[in-house]
Design an enzyme around this catalytic site. Structure first.
Site, PDB file in Angstrom:
ATOM      1  N   HIS A 174       0.875  -1.176   0.000  1.00 51.06           N
ATOM      2  CA  HIS A 174       0.000   0.000   0.000  1.00 51.06           C
ATOM      3  C   HIS A 174       0.910   1.222   0.000  1.00 51.06           C
ATOM      4  O   HIS A 174       1.733   1.399   0.912  1.00 51.06           O
ATOM      5  CB  HIS A 174      -0.901   0.017   1.227  1.00 51.06           C
ATOM      6  CG  HIS A 174      -1.655   1.313   1.393  1.00 51.06           C
ATOM      7  ND1 HIS A 174      -2.800   1.591   0.681  1.00 51.06           N
ATOM      8  CD2 HIS A 174      -1.411   2.403   2.184  1.00 51.06           C
ATOM      9  CE1 HIS A 174      -3.248   2.797   1.026  1.00 51.06           C
ATOM     10  NE2 HIS A 174      -2.422   3.307   1.932  1.00 51.06           N
ATOM     11  N   ASP A 226      -9.443   5.330  -7.658  1.00 50.70           N
ATOM     12  CA  ASP A 226     -10.319   6.128  -8.528  1.00 50.70           C
ATOM     13  C   ASP A 226      -9.787   6.270  -9.948  1.00 50.70           C
ATOM     14  O   ASP A 226     -10.190   7.187 -10.677  1.00 50.70           O
ATOM     15  CB  ASP A 226     -10.579   7.519  -7.921  1.00 50.70           C
ATOM     16  CG  ASP A 226     -11.497   7.449  -6.714  1.00 50.70           C
ATOM     17  OD1 ASP A 226     -12.465   6.675  -6.765  1.00 50.70           O
ATOM     18  OD2 ASP A 226     -11.231   8.161  -5.730  1.00 50.70           O
ATOM     19  N   SER A 310       6.848  -1.057 -14.015  1.00 51.28           N
ATOM     20  CA  SER A 310       5.804  -2.079 -13.905  1.00 51.28           C
ATOM     21  C   SER A 310       5.145  -2.305 -15.255  1.00 51.28           C
ATOM     22  O   SER A 310       3.941  -2.132 -15.424  1.00 51.28           O
ATOM     23  CB  SER A 310       4.774  -1.687 -12.845  1.00 51.28           C
ATOM     24  OG  SER A 310       4.372  -0.354 -12.998  1.00 51.28           O
TER      25      SER A 310
END
Length: 436
Positions: A174, A226, A310
């Protein structure tokens, strides 16, 4: 964190830490490690027909990175700390040649003469499960903080990893902020890179299971608050054909859909690649195909102004990722290890990637549409050449010299939307030194 020390004071501090390390070792927890990595980076890029008018970018910088990793205290739950300090020094740059990503740009539009930062993390371990909090550098297919410049990017948050089960590696995290490799802004934004939209937070979970030394699979999922939900799968298999021959297959698949408030607009994207590599002694030949199915590009993690790492796709190469809307790309690559020919540590690589089908003319992103720049019938190609030498033994062991050259050409609208046509050269000299 911006330092007020002069470059000479910082260099003296790094040298002093290294000289005192052997004496301080007795006071450290067992299994602690201190390393100093020196990297010298020259970057030259000739942009062709650049709409912003800056055709040449040329910078030269020196980086020093001191990294400390403690062991763990005794007991059921061991605790420890990790820390780093890094210094970047401008060796050559000008207002008309800056912008390579090696050095931060000041308010006057010039590359800063030097920049530095320091940080760290606390960690706790139970068996082979480790929880860390602070400045971290996770590396996985949905949240990767590697770097193609002086320093590794840093992300701020929690990371949990576990290797308690044989063959299984688990990873969860996180994160709420970070910075790229040419910034001292510890609270910089985490972005959806191509959309240019900040993510309030990022969560991910996943892992890899290794069935044998020939076969492994990976599964990951992430959520950019979001913005999107993204899922990743990989299967990798290698067939031994003879004593010096093998054939490998590597399949990567990403699935990305919009999420929550859809701050980057509506997203419906599936991107995949399949690569096969034939190895015969010192020779390696790779063929790869990659396809984007979606009217928006395959988007991924960014920090401030730079991309993360990534994007585990076969045709994500030196300059571009071949991840434009509906893009189809093919790669041919050749590798040569010259140790067989009496030069241990010397290797050579060249590859060519070509694509077509780039088309976002049907893009309908909704109220927050953040893409839609590529037009239709786009195409491009990239050619890369690399020579690398790593000193195999002696006092300079692990010193590496890496020379990389790349050429990129695109159709006109694709160049405007993504990366302009360019020829570039990178020379990287790196020396990792283990102090203890």
């Amino acid at each position: 964190m911006k330092s007020t020390l002069s470059p000479r004071q910082r260099l003296l501090g790094l040298a002093l830490a290294g000289s005192l390390a052997p004496y301080a070792q007795a006071d450290l927890v067992e299994d602690s490690h201190l390393t100093l990595n020196a990297i010298n980076f020259f970057f030259y890029r000739n942009n062709l027909n650049n709409p912003d008018g800056q055709n040449y970018r040329k910078e030269w910088a020196q980086g020093l990175s001191l990294n400390f990793s403690s062991g763990y205290t005794a007991g059921l739950i061991g605790v420890g700390v990790d820390a780093y300090a890094q210094l970047g020094i401008r060796l050559d740059s000008g207002k008309g040649t800056s912008g390579t990503g090696l050095l931060p740009i000041g308010d006057d539009g010039r590359a800063q003469a030097e920049y530095s930062e320091a940080g760290g993390a606390v960690k706790a371990r139970l068996s082979q499960t480790v929880l860390k909090f602070g400045n971290l550098t996770p590396m996985n297919p949905v949240f990767g903080t590697g770097s193609a410049r002086l320093f590794t990017m840093q992300a701020n948050g929690f990371q949990l990893t576990s290797d308690d089960l044989a063959g299984l590696h688990l990873d969860a995290g996180h994160f709420t902020s970070g910075n790229d490799g040419a910034s001292t802004n510890d609270s910089g934004s985490i972005k959806a890179l191509f959309a240019g939209v900040d993510a309030r937070s990022v969560d991910y979970v996943g892992g890899q299971y290794t069935f044998s030394d020939r076969f492994s699979v990976s599964l990951y999922g992430s959520r950019f608050a979001d913005i999107w939900q993204q899922y990743y799968g990989n299967a990798n298999y290698r067939w031994p054909l003879a004593d010096t021959q093998s054939l490998g297959l590597d399949l990567n698949v990403y699935r990305t859909t919009d999420y929550g408030k859809r701050l980057a607009g509506e997203i419906d994207n599936t991107t995949w690649s399949l690569a096969t590599r034939y190895q015969n002694g010192p020779h390696g030949i790779t063929l790869a195909y990659q396809q984007v199915d979606g009217d928006e590009p395959f988007d991924y993690l960014g920090f401030d102004q730079q991309p993360g790492t990534s994007i585990y796709l076969a045709n994500s190469v030196q300059v571009v990722d071949f991840n434009a809307p509906n893009e189809r790309s093919w790669q041919l690559r050749y590798d040569l290890d010259l140790a067989t020919f009496g030069v241990p540590g010397l290797s050579f690589m060249t590859r060519y990637v070509s694509s077509d089908g780039i088309d976002d003319s049907h893009y309908r992103g909704g109220a927050h549409a953040a893409y839609g720049r590529y037009g239709d019938d786009g195409q491009r190609w990239e050619r890369d050449i690399e020579v690398r030498y790593v000193v195999p033994s002696g006092k300079a062991r692990d010193l590496s010299l890496r020379l990389r050259q790349a050429t990129l050409r695109s159709s006109q609208q694709v160049a405007k939307a993504d990366t302009v046509d360019n020829d570039e050269v990178r020379l990287i000299i790196e020396y990792p030194l283990s102090i203890f």
